[in-house]
Design a protein around this motif. Structure first.
Motif, short mmCIF file in Angstrom:
data_model
loop_
_atom_site.label_atom_id
_atom_site.label_comp_id
_atom_site.label_asym_id
_atom_site.label_seq_id
_atom_site.Cartn_x
_atom_site.Cartn_y
_atom_site.Cartn_z
N GLY A 33 36.29 44.39 35.71
CA GLY A 33 37.01 43.28 35.12
C GLY A 33 38.52 43.35 35.21
N ARG A 34 39.02 44.27 36.04
CA ARG A 34 40.47 44.38 36.22
C ARG A 34 40.89 43.62 37.46
NH1 ARG A 34 42.90 50.05 35.69
NH2 ARG A 34 44.64 48.75 35.15
N PHE A 35 42.17 43.31 37.54
CA PHE A 35 42.71 42.68 38.74
C PHE A 35 42.83 43.73 39.84
CE2 PHE A 35 46.12 41.51 41.60
CZ PHE A 35 45.79 40.21 41.92
N GLY A 36 42.38 43.40 41.02
CA GLY A 36 42.53 44.29 42.17
C GLY A 36 42.66 43.47 43.44
N ARG A 37 43.66 43.83 44.25
CA ARG A 37 43.87 43.07 45.48
C ARG A 37 44.61 43.92 46.50
NH1 ARG A 37 44.90 37.13 45.04
NH2 ARG A 37 42.92 37.31 44.02
N LEU A 38 44.31 43.69 47.75
CA LEU A 38 45.01 44.31 48.87
C LEU A 38 46.45 43.81 48.92
CD1 LEU A 38 44.81 45.92 51.64
CD2 LEU A 38 44.32 43.69 52.65
#
Length: 104
Positions: free
Chosen positions: A44-49
């Motif tokens: 549920g955390r934000f994660g992005r390349l």
């Protein structure tokens, strides 16, 4: 402000923290980046390349900023598939540097 430099590294953004992943070719930078982003999203955390393989870094106002090198923004190498496109962030403030090394 410093002059930007391009380094052999990838970067992901988890929450508000940029993770810079450095290592030799074939050391697993892209695999680790994909796994960290995937685990963040699963919890549920934000994660992005931010970037893969080549990252532009620059010191600004006491912070180290990472950005993708154009035209590689949004591209990541997936073993067995090649280069694939995915959502990415334009920049991240680096909070952690991960250096991958060979097995001892």
């Amino acid at each position: 402000m410093s002059d930007p430099q391009t380094i052999h590294a990838g970067c992901v953004l988890i929450g508000e923290a940029g993770l810079l992943i450095r290592g030799a070719s074939g050391s697993g930078k892209s695999t680790l980046a994909r796994e960290v982003v995937s685990r963040a999203l699963q919890t549920g955390r934000f994660g992005r390349l931010v970037s893969d393989d080549r990252t532009r870094i620059e010191a600004r106002n006491g912070r180290l900023i990472a950005q993708p090198v154009e035209p590689l923004g949004g591209c990541i190498e997936v073993f067995g598939l090649g280069i694939v496109r995915q959502a990415h962030e334009a920049a991240a403030v680096i909070r952690l540097v991960i250096d991958l090394c060979e097995d001892l």
